[in-house]
Design an enzyme around this catalytic site. Structure first.
Site, short mmCIF file in Angstrom:
data_model
loop_
_atom_site.label_atom_id
_atom_site.label_comp_id
_atom_site.label_asym_id
_atom_site.label_seq_id
_atom_site.Cartn_x
_atom_site.Cartn_y
_atom_site.Cartn_z
N GLU A 156 0.84 -1.16 -0.03
CA GLU A 156 -0.01 0.03 -0.15
C GLU A 156 0.84 1.25 0.10
O GLU A 156 0.95 2.20 0.90
CB GLU A 156 -1.06 0.05 1.22
CG GLU A 156 -2.02 -0.92 0.97
CD GLU A 156 -3.32 -0.92 2.05
OE1 GLU A 156 -3.07 -0.47 3.07
OE2 GLU A 156 -4.07 -1.56 1.75
N GLU A 313 -6.27 -7.46 -1.07
CA GLU A 313 -7.04 -7.71 0.30
C GLU A 313 -8.27 -7.33 0.32
O GLU A 313 -8.75 -6.10 -0.42
CB GLU A 313 -6.18 -6.75 1.21
CG GLU A 313 -4.61 -6.66 1.45
CD GLU A 313 -4.08 -5.76 2.45
OE1 GLU A 313 -4.87 -5.06 3.09
OE2 GLU A 313 -2.71 -5.58 2.17
C1 GLA Z 1 -4.24 -2.54 4.90
C2 GLA Z 1 -3.09 -3.07 5.00
C3 GLA Z 1 -2.94 -4.29 5.62
C4 GLA Z 1 -3.92 -4.40 6.87
C5 GLA Z 1 -5.13 -4.12 6.43
C6 GLA Z 1 -6.24 -3.77 7.50
O1 GLA Z 1 -4.78 -2.93 3.70
O2 GLA Z 1 -2.28 -3.27 3.80
O3 GLA Z 1 -1.55 -4.69 6.30
O4 GLA Z 1 -3.27 -3.50 7.56
O5 GLA Z 1 -5.22 -2.62 5.93
O6 GLA Z 1 -7.58 -3.58 6.94
#
Ligand code: GLA
Length: 686
Positions: A156, A313
């Site tokens: 991210e 995710e």
């Molecule tokens: C982000 C991060 C993950 C986790 C999620 C929790 O997407 O990439 O590591 O922290 O949030 O929702």
């Protein structure tokens, strides 16, 4: 896109299924149980080592890959593939203690310390050096390991550290500006630095737009936002180059954040930076969340240019970072997954595999919750794994473009973060999602595109609040209209150029000629002001608010579709009843409509229905599906795959009956299209 991960090693699947897996949080016994449960759940891929830097390099001079060797070996023997992260998202404490100068600095001058994550400056040469070293070591060790099907750069990019105002950032910002402007006077002119004595005589005088005593210069802020995105892209490119060199043929991605809860980066610029696109998305709880999910998934598909992408995710149930974190209802995990799949996701992955027992995310849901395998979530996870195997034929198929599109401009979105606007209540993305909902109400599919996409391919283009319109975009919109696209845009569109400078001569600036109207004054309205718009007897009346304008018609081809009605609030707003509120101008083979106020839901719905009908477009969905489902289509060689997501208002009954309405059959064995359901329908191509 140069490459897409190969199909999963487990031979009974074609769609990837899995999660972020953090074995470093667990003892070895748990690893063995994890692998058994992954097999039970049908997991095909896990993302490893996202936050493992401190474990891999516990001190500056020591490296420990034994645990990673071991878990990759265990996974590989179980037929589970690895998406291997470069571990650079969260630097270890020894690094930031030794070099606090890699820590990012906030707008108001605070340092983001270790103890959380993402505490690094994208522009720190020192951080880059350390990050590339760990990337290199990982690539050397695992670059040819057959279990590794993809590389996952950082994580991210641009979460907490997207806007870094440090001295490193200042130096890099100046270098970026030198590359983007002919000379300093060019920059001074673009930013309008005659204002408030902001003129720069030397490049060294320019800083990031740090907290100041009054509003920052909007041109400077916009450029800093662009620069900050590019600084992260530069980091991405540096890690990617190493991965490509040492691990040829293994595709590289980084997980983007096209979702409601992030507003920081122009991802449209990232489309060609990785070998394949992946995205993280977290459902907005409550009403309307599913439409926002579909909006984000469609926007991801646009970045992937319609090709398949990975959902890297999402959550099986609750997240941990909202004020209240509701659990998903039974079925929603599946519904959300299939909705992403319908918009092009060939991998359905979650954060994370096993719910943490400690740390800041201990209350975040996972595929294996704290309760373990005897839980509703794990049962649903396992059922989804089975279902994805039966949907395998969908894998690899591109998205079929809709006839309608909504233009989502990232730079407009970024600019709206600032203050000093005529109406600082405007929530650009929310407003676009509201329009998305109206399209869904009308039984229409709509693609969420960015200005860089091919706009002229669409028969109908909605571009509400398209504030930043460089002259090149104005010209492309005009060409699209002339060649047959029907455009609708609204107030506060076309106002500013790429430097956030206002076009002179009347609003809507760059779009004035195309729309054939002119506005000499914006009139935002206080909360509680309700206007009526009048459709002139044959067309619907409706409610409006937030904004109005004295629209003047300047082109003979313009027709008035709505006027401001004779009501008290119209007069209070300073408008004469009968003033045009909505107009439509024909041009070439298309048309361009202008909406000068914020129409309430049913008024907007009536208007779009009318404009779309006049464009000769009919609903994509038959009754009773129209309005009740979100539809997405992927085009296979032999068949189209329609994913229908119930919007949660009406139980749509047996899945077979629903599929028959489209002339297809249910794929994957779903029985009903109930309130929290989605189904995939195979419609053979004739
Ligand atoms: C982000 C991060 C993950 C986790 C999620 C929790 O997407 O990439 O590591 O922290 O949030 O929702």
């Amino acid at each position: 896109m140069t490459a897409f991960p190969r199909r999963p090693s487990r031979d009974d699947s074609a769609l990837h299924y899995g999660a972020d897996y953090n074995p470093e949080q667990w003892p070895r016994e748990t690893w063995r149980e994890d692998i058994a449960l992954m097999q039970e759940a049908g997991v095909t891929v896990v993302t490893l080592a996202v936050f493992s830097w401190a474990r891999i390099q516990p001190t500056e001079d020591t490296w420990d890959f034994t645990w990673l060797d071991e878990i990759i070996d265990m996974l590989s023997k179980a037929g589970i593939d690895v998406d291997l992260a470069t571990s650079t998202a969260s630097p270890p404490a020894w690094l930031t203690m030794k070099h606090p100068e890699v820590l990012p600095v906030t707008y108001d001058g605070h340092i983001l310390w270790q103890g959380g994550r993402q505490h690094w400056r994208p522009t720190s040469p020192l951080f880059r050096q350390y990050a590339l070293e760990v990337t290199r070591r990982l690539a050397e060790r695992y670059g040819h390991n057959p279990a590794v099907v993809a590389w996952h750069v950082n994580n991210e990019l641009g979460g907490a550290n997207v806007f870094d105002y440090s001295d490193d950032a200042a130096a890099a910002f100046r270098a970026w500006l030198r590359g983007h402007y002919d000379d300093l006077e060019d920059l001074n002119a673009a930013w309008g630095t005659s204002f408030w004595s902001q003129h720069y005589a030397r490049w060294e005088e320019i800083l990031p737009p740090r907290q100041a005593g009054a509003q920052n210069n909007p041109g400077q802020v916009l450029d800093f936002q662009r620069f900050s995105g590019d600084a992260l892209r530069d980091h991405l490119a540096a890690e990617t180059a190493i991965l490509h060199e040492l691990s040829p043929g293994v595709p590289v991605t980084t997980n983007l954040m096209l979702a409601a809860n992030y507003q920081s980066i122009d991802y449209s610029a990232w489309a060609r930076d990785t070998d394949f696109i992946s995205n993280d998305h977290y459902l907005l709880p409550g009403e309307g969340g599913i439409e926002e999910l579909a909006f984000s998934a469609s926007a991801t598909s646009a970045i992937a240019d319609g090709e398949p992408w990975w959902l890297m995710e999402h959550a099986t149930s609750a997240v941990n970072w909202r004020t209240v974190n509701p659990a998903k209802r039974p079925g929603q995990l599946r519904r959300d997954s299939l909705t992403h799949l319908g918009h092009g996701a060939d991998a359905i992955c979650f954060f994370q595999w096993r719910a943490s027992a400690a740390g800041g995310e201990r209350f975040h849901s996972a595929m294996v919750p704290h309760a373990g395998r005897h839980s509703r979530v794990f049962r649903e996870v396992t059922a989804l794994g089975r279902e994805l195997r039966s949907l395998r034929e969908v894998a690899g198929s591109p998205s079929l473009p809709a006839r309608c599109a909504l233009v989502f401009d990232y730079e407009t979105w970024l600019l709206f973060q600032g203050d000093s606007m005529p109406d600082n209540r405007i929530e650009y993305r929310e407003e676009l999602v509201r329009w998305y909902r109206v399209f869904a109400d009308l039984g229409l599919r709509v693609d969420v595109v960015c200005p860089q996409n091919d706009l002229a391919r669409y028969d109908f283009l909605a571009a509400p609040l398209l504030h930043l319109v460089p002259s090149t975009l104005a010209a492309r919109l005009r060409e699209a209209v002339e060649s047959g696209t029907h455009l609708v845009t609204t107030y506060f569109s076309g106002i500013a150029d790429e430097h956030a400078r206002v076009y002179l001569g009347g609003y809507p600036g760059a779009l004035r000629g195309l729309l054939g109207v002119r506005v000499d004054e914006m009139r935002p309205l206080l909360d509680g002001t309700t206007l009526m718009v009048d459709g002139g007897g044959t067309m619907a009346n409706g409610l409006a608010g937030s904004w109005c304008e004295p629209v003047e018609i300047v082109s003979p081809e313009v027709e008035v579709l709505r006027t401001y009605s004779d009501c008290q609030d119209t007069l209070k707003a300073g408008l004469q009843p009968g003033t045009p509120a909505v107009t439509r101008r024909t041009l070439g083979r298309g048309s361009a409509a202008y909406v000068s106020t914020r129409l309430e839901h049913s008024a907007l719905s009536d208007l779009l229905a009318e404009l779309i009908a006049r464009a000769g477009i009919t609903a994509d969905l038959p009754t009773p599906l129209a309005g009740e489902v979100i539809a997405s289509v992927r085009r296979g060689d032999q068949a189209d795959y329609w994913t229908l997501t119930n919007r949660g208002r009406v139980d749509l009954g047996p899945a077979d009956d629903v599929a028959a309405l489209l002339g297809g059959t249910v794929l994957g064995g779903a029985h009903t299209l109930g309130l929290d359901d989605a189904i995939v329908v195979r419609v053979p191509r004739r």
